[in-house]
Design a protein around this motif. Structure first.
Motif, PDB file in Angstrom:
ATOM      1  N   ALA A 127       0.828  -1.210   0.000  1.00 62.45           N
ATOM      2  CA  ALA A 127       0.000   0.000   0.000  1.00 62.45           C
ATOM      3  C   ALA A 127       0.854   1.248   0.000  1.00 62.45           C
ATOM      4  CB  ALA A 127      -0.931  -0.017   1.212  1.00 62.45           C
ATOM      5  N   GLY A 128       2.064   1.144   0.552  1.00 60.27           N
ATOM      6  CA  GLY A 128       2.976   2.281   0.579  1.00 60.27           C
ATOM      7  C   GLY A 128       3.753   2.470  -0.708  1.00 60.27           C
ATOM      8  N   GLY A 129       3.560   1.563  -1.674  1.00 65.49           N
ATOM      9  CA  GLY A 129       4.217   1.718  -2.968  1.00 65.49           C
ATOM     10  C   GLY A 129       5.505   0.952  -3.127  1.00 65.49           C
ATOM     11  N   GLU A 130       5.906   0.197  -2.112  1.00 65.32           N
ATOM     12  CA  GLU A 130       7.168  -0.530  -2.196  1.00 65.32           C
ATOM     13  C   GLU A 130       6.979  -1.846  -2.945  1.00 65.32           C
ATOM     14  OE1 GLU A 130      10.675  -2.358   0.677  1.00 65.32           O
ATOM     15  OE2 GLU A 130       8.838  -1.548   1.532  1.00 65.32           O
ATOM     16  N   ALA A 131       7.889  -2.138  -3.858  1.00 64.37           N
ATOM     17  CA  ALA A 131       7.831  -3.381  -4.613  1.00 64.37           C
ATOM     18  C   ALA A 131       8.647  -4.457  -3.911  1.00 64.37           C
ATOM     19  CB  ALA A 131       8.351  -3.169  -6.031  1.00 64.37           C
ATOM     20  N   CYS A 132       8.153  -5.684  -3.969  1.00 62.04           N
ATOM     21  CA  CYS A 132       8.873  -6.826  -3.445  1.00 62.04           C
ATOM     22  C   CYS A 132       8.386  -8.062  -4.190  1.00 62.04           C
ATOM     23  CB  CYS A 132       8.705  -6.965  -1.935  1.00 62.04           C
ATOM     24  SG  CYS A 132       7.020  -6.808  -1.342  1.00 62.04           S
ATOM     25  N   VAL A 133       8.966  -9.199  -3.887  1.00 65.30           N
ATOM     26  CA  VAL A 133       8.632 -10.438  -4.586  1.00 65.30           C
ATOM     27  C   VAL A 133       8.183 -11.485  -3.584  1.00 65.30           C
ATOM     28  CG1 VAL A 133       9.520 -12.317  -6.017  1.00 65.30           C
ATOM     29  CG2 VAL A 133      10.238  -9.963  -6.474  1.00 65.30           C
ATOM     30  N   LEU A 134       7.076 -12.151  -3.889  1.00 65.80           N
ATOM     31  CA  LEU A 134       6.603 -13.262  -3.079  1.00 65.80           C
ATOM     32  C   LEU A 134       7.060 -14.560  -3.725  1.00 65.80           C
ATOM     33  CD1 LEU A 134       2.910 -12.251  -2.228  1.00 65.80           C
ATOM     34  CD2 LEU A 134       5.013 -11.666  -1.016  1.00 65.80           C
ATOM     35  N   VAL A 135       7.762 -15.379  -2.958  1.00 64.92           N
ATOM     36  CA  VAL A 135       8.238 -16.679  -3.430  1.00 64.92           C
ATOM     37  C   VAL A 135       7.668 -17.749  -2.515  1.00 64.92           C
ATOM     38  CG1 VAL A 135      10.266 -18.143  -3.803  1.00 64.92           C
ATOM     39  CG2 VAL A 135      10.366 -15.718  -4.390  1.00 64.92           C
ATOM     40  N   ASP A 136       7.102 -18.788  -3.103  1.00 62.54           N
ATOM     41  CA  ASP A 136       6.541 -19.878  -2.313  1.00 62.54           C
ATOM     42  C   ASP A 136       7.632 -20.456  -1.417  1.00 62.54           C
ATOM     43  OD1 ASP A 136       5.400 -22.284  -1.354  1.00 62.54           O
ATOM     44  OD2 ASP A 136       4.186 -22.498  -3.158  1.00 62.54           O
ATOM     45  N   ALA A 137       7.338 -20.576  -0.123  1.00 65.47           N
ATOM     46  CA  ALA A 137       8.325 -21.103   0.823  1.00 65.47           C
ATOM     47  C   ALA A 137       8.771 -22.504   0.431  1.00 65.47           C
ATOM     48  CB  ALA A 137       7.747 -21.104   2.233  1.00 65.47           C
ATOM     49  N   ALA A 138       7.893 -23.275  -0.211  1.00 66.62           N
ATOM     50  CA  ALA A 138       8.256 -24.624  -0.636  1.00 66.62           C
ATOM     51  C   ALA A 138       9.344 -24.596  -1.699  1.00 66.62           C
ATOM     52  CB  ALA A 138       7.019 -25.358  -1.153  1.00 66.62           C
ATOM     53  N   THR A 139       9.404 -23.532  -2.486  1.00 59.62           N
ATOM     54  CA  THR A 139      10.453 -23.397  -3.504  1.00 59.62           C
ATOM     55  C   THR A 139      11.815 -23.256  -2.858  1.00 59.62           C
ATOM     56  OG1 THR A 139       8.921 -22.360  -5.065  1.00 59.62           O
ATOM     57  CG2 THR A 139      11.266 -21.970  -5.429  1.00 59.62           C
ATOM     58  N   LEU A 140      11.872 -22.508  -1.773  1.00 56.69           N
ATOM     59  CA  LEU A 140      13.132 -22.296  -1.076  1.00 56.69           C
ATOM     60  C   LEU A 140      13.513 -23.505  -0.239  1.00 56.69           C
ATOM     61  CD1 LEU A 140      12.520 -18.607   0.051  1.00 56.69           C
ATOM     62  CD2 LEU A 140      13.848 -19.410  -1.911  1.00 56.69           C
ATOM     63  N   GLY A 141      12.528 -24.144   0.374  1.00 55.81           N
ATOM     64  CA  GLY A 141      12.805 -25.322   1.187  1.00 55.81           C
ATOM     65  C   GLY A 141      13.273 -24.962   2.592  1.00 55.81           C
ATOM     66  N   THR A 142      13.218 -25.945   3.459  1.00 57.05           N
ATOM     67  CA  THR A 142      13.572 -25.702   4.864  1.00 57.05           C
ATOM     68  C   THR A 142      15.066 -25.540   5.074  1.00 57.05           C
ATOM     69  OG1 THR A 142      13.631 -28.091   5.266  1.00 57.05           O
ATOM     70  CG2 THR A 142      11.549 -26.950   5.688  1.00 57.05           C
ATOM     71  N   HIS A 143      15.885 -25.957   4.113  1.00 56.09           N
ATOM     72  CA  HIS A 143      17.343 -25.877   4.286  1.00 56.09           C
ATOM     73  C   HIS A 143      17.953 -24.667   3.581  1.00 56.09           C
ATOM     74  CE1 HIS A 143      17.346 -29.772   6.213  1.00 56.09           C
ATOM     75  NE2 HIS A 143      16.694 -30.293   5.192  1.00 56.09           N
ATOM     76  N   TRP A 144      17.118 -23.786   3.080  1.00 55.63           N
ATOM     77  CA  TRP A 144      17.630 -22.575   2.431  1.00 55.63           C
ATOM     78  C   TRP A 144      18.474 -21.781   3.422  1.00 55.63           C
ATOM     79  CZ3 TRP A 144      15.001 -17.345   2.448  1.00 55.63           C
ATOM     80  CH2 TRP A 144      15.684 -16.436   1.632  1.00 55.63           C
ATOM     81  N   ARG A 145      19.656 -21.380   2.993  1.00 56.60           N
ATOM     82  CA  ARG A 145      20.593 -20.685   3.881  1.00 56.60           C
ATOM     83  C   ARG A 145      20.132 -19.279   4.238  1.00 56.60           C
ATOM     84  NH1 ARG A 145      23.901 -24.942   5.445  1.00 56.60           N
ATOM     85  NH2 ARG A 145      24.419 -26.153   3.587  1.00 56.60           N
ATOM     86  N   GLY A 146      19.213 -18.748   3.458  1.00 56.75           N
ATOM     87  CA  GLY A 146      18.756 -17.393   3.731  1.00 56.75           C
ATOM     88  C   GLY A 146      17.880 -17.269   4.958  1.00 56.75           C
ATOM     89  N   TRP A 147      17.311 -18.379   5.440  1.00 57.60           N
ATOM     90  CA  TRP A 147      16.414 -18.301   6.595  1.00 57.60           C
ATOM     91  C   TRP A 147      17.075 -17.639   7.799  1.00 57.60           C
ATOM     92  CZ3 TRP A 147      11.635 -18.623   5.488  1.00 57.60           C
ATOM     93  CH2 TRP A 147      11.105 -19.576   4.629  1.00 57.60           C
ATOM     94  N   ASP A 148      18.328 -17.986   8.053  1.00 59.74           N
ATOM     95  CA  ASP A 148      18.993 -17.441   9.237  1.00 59.74           C
ATOM     96  C   ASP A 148      20.085 -16.436   8.878  1.00 59.74           C
ATOM     97  OD1 ASP A 148      20.750 -19.217   8.126  1.00 59.74           O
ATOM     98  OD2 ASP A 148      21.170 -20.332   9.966  1.00 59.74           O
ATOM     99  N   ALA A 149      20.003 -15.864   7.666  1.00 61.58           N
ATOM    100  CA  ALA A 149      20.992 -14.862   7.268  1.00 61.58           C
ATOM    101  C   ALA A 149      20.797 -13.579   8.068  1.00 61.58           C
ATOM    102  CB  ALA A 149      20.867 -14.560   5.774  1.00 61.58           C
ATOM    103  N   ALA A 150      21.893 -12.894   8.338  1.00 61.92           N
ATOM    104  CA  ALA A 150      21.822 -11.628   9.063  1.00 61.92           C
ATOM    105  C   ALA A 150      20.973 -10.641   8.271  1.00 61.92           C
ATOM    106  CB  ALA A 150      23.225 -11.055   9.273  1.00 61.92           C
TER     107      ALA A 150
END
Length: 277
Positions: A76-99
């Protein structure tokens, strides 16, 4: 958040529902401290109603438009972002706990759907190596831009120092900030880091320092000390400058880039340094 999602509820900047990301640069675009990101534990619900905080714009194609397939949305504020299905990334994706304020791509938010979850990610507009090829054909990076790029790569590599076999690829987000999308490529992340640095041409007076940075990411045993020393040496060359994306206008890429002596250094997990719980 269900236990199947390892997301810790730490978002990069303020929640998109609360008015958009909070940048780690100041109003003039100068680098700010790494701890400038606001942490929150909000998880947004998107039920497809008119009250949903995200409005779909178009589909995002893997590799062509971003690291993964998804949906480009706007808040609503005009910011663009991307929605990615969590299943695509998987539970072992390294980004989950990235700083959240680092250079490894991390979630902005997690959105609950009726049939699952979407991960909210920054818009990644271009692979970093493609950007460098495009720039080299038009206008070489200035030394200050090279410092920004080099320090970003060194810091992203430091975040993965204890995981040398992680795969990944460097992208530019929509603000022109270099981020490493882990598990988005079969190529080892450190090979990707080396490939980025090898594409940059710097002044002869800076060659020795640049080669030091390259050796730090190609060493057989990655050393946090060598990565940090290479970062300091790059900062001694010139002030970091925003990466000009050579489009309609330059976009800041110096978010989170600050001299080490201006702020306390965030602990990074290394071979002999366990990650914080």
């Amino acid at each position: 958040i269900p236990s199947s999602l390892p997301f810790r509820g730490v978002l990069l900047g303020s929640s998109t529902v609360a008015g958009g990301r909070r940048s780690s640069t100041d109003d003039a675009g100068r680098p700010g401290p790494r701890g400038a990101a606001l942490h929150t534990d909000i998880m947004t619900t998107a039920d497809g109603s008119l009250g949903s905080p995200y409005r779909a714009i178009r589909a995002v194609r893997a590799r062509d438009d971003g690291p993964w397939s998804g949906t480009l949305v706007r808040t609503a504020g005009g910011e663009a972002c991307v929605l990615v299905d969590a299943a695509t990334l998987g539970t072992h994706w390294r980004g989950w706990d990235a700083a959240p304020d680092g250079h490894v791509l991390a979630p902005l938010d997690v959105v609950r759907r009726i049939d699952g979850h979407d991960v909210v990610l920054p818009v990644c507009s271009e692979r970093l190596e493609d950007f460098l090829r495009r720039r080299s054909s038009r206008m070489p990076l200035s030394l200050g831009e090279a410092v920004t790029l080099g320090v970003s790569v060194l810091r992203g590599s430091a975040q993965l120092a204890s995981r040398p076999d992680v795969a990944g690829e460097w992208w530019l987000d929509d603000d022109g900030r270099p981020v490493l999308a882990t598990d988005a490529s079969a190529r080892r992340a450190f090979e990707s880091s080396a490939g980025v640095l090898e594409q940059v041409s710097v002044d002869p007076t800076a060659q020795r320092t640049w080669q030091t940075a390259l050796r730090a990411v190609t060493a057989e045993r990655i050393s946090l000390h060598e990565l940090e020393a290479a970062e300091e040496a790059l900062f001694a060359l010139a002030e970091a400058e925003p990466l000009s994306t050579v489009s309609l206008s330059p976009r800041s890429a110096t978010g989170g880039i600050a001299r080490a002596h201006e702020e306390p250094r965030r602990p990074v997990a290394g071979p002999h340094q366990p990650a914080p719980p």
